[in-house]
Design an enzyme around this catalytic site. Sequence first.
Site, PDB file in Angstrom:
ATOM      1  N   GLY A   1      38.534   7.494 -24.429  1.00 25.59           N
ATOM      2  CA  GLY A   1      38.814   8.886 -24.746  1.00 25.59           C
ATOM      3  C   GLY A   1      40.283   9.111 -24.490  1.00 25.59           C
ATOM      4  O   GLY A   1      41.044   8.153 -24.316  1.00 25.59           O
TER       5      GLY A   1
ATOM      6  N   ASP B   1      40.174  15.202 -27.287  1.00 24.54           N
ATOM      7  CA  ASP B   1      39.228  14.156 -26.897  1.00 24.54           C
ATOM      8  C   ASP B   1      39.392  13.820 -25.423  1.00 24.54           C
ATOM      9  O   ASP B   1      39.161  12.697 -24.997  1.00 24.54           O
ATOM     10  CB  ASP B   1      39.385  12.914 -27.774  1.00 24.54           C
ATOM     11  CG  ASP B   1      38.207  11.937 -27.634  1.00 24.54           C
ATOM     12  OD1 ASP B   1      37.071  12.406 -27.457  1.00 24.54           O
ATOM     13  OD2 ASP B   1      38.423  10.713 -27.681  1.00 24.54           O
TER      14      ASP B   1
ATOM     15  N   ARG C   1      40.566  -1.506 -51.588  1.00 23.50           N
ATOM     16  CA  ARG C   1      39.319  -1.740 -52.328  1.00 23.50           C
ATOM     17  C   ARG C   1      38.085  -1.207 -51.602  1.00 23.50           C
ATOM     18  O   ARG C   1      36.993  -1.214 -52.156  1.00 23.50           O
ATOM     19  CB  ARG C   1      39.149  -3.241 -52.583  1.00 23.50           C
ATOM     20  CG  ARG C   1      40.123  -3.756 -53.607  1.00 23.50           C
ATOM     21  CD  ARG C   1      39.736  -5.126 -54.133  1.00 23.50           C
ATOM     22  NE  ARG C   1      40.750  -5.576 -55.063  1.00 23.50           N
ATOM     23  CZ  ARG C   1      41.603  -6.557 -54.819  1.00 23.50           C
ATOM     24  NH1 ARG C   1      41.541  -7.220 -53.676  1.00 23.50           N
ATOM     25  NH2 ARG C   1      42.495  -6.896 -55.710  1.00 23.50           N
TER      26      ARG C   1
END
Length: 161
Positions: free
Chosen positions: A90, A55, A9
């Site tokens: 990270g 990352d 939703r």
Amino acid sequence: ASMRPLRHRDPGVIAALFDSPEITTEIIGDGIHVHEPMVRLAYRECKGRICLISDALRCMGEKDGKYNLAGEIITLENGVARLSDGTIAGAALSVYDTLLNIISMGIPVEEAIFSATYTPAKVLGNENIGEIAEGKFADFIVCDAKLNRRSVTLGGLQISY
């Protein structure tokens, strides 16, 4: 900050990415940031438009311990870098290692390589990188059939393993 979860939703950004074929997305394939079934789902829903990223922090490839991240101490333990409050800081894998990781999750080799090479080059708008062809920059890795590195070529100079 972490991304909102996918909900039926309140679908959030994940559903928007799945539903927007004109958008390229990034995925950190370290197996920590994104769980394996979600990696597979992303590759199915965003076929051909995923940039595999690392990352990676400066502590990538280092031993477990404490490291400085922009003035904040992070702890690297078992390949996971965390802030003092436990938040993931990270990643600690290279793009090559994340490539191997997502292949082990079931992403087809060709698709994984495409997402680590051509797609990022396309997003950067740099047509001189991301594929091996005449007139392109000569930076590439040569692997055997099991994806073990055999040589690396940077700027046209081969570095053997």
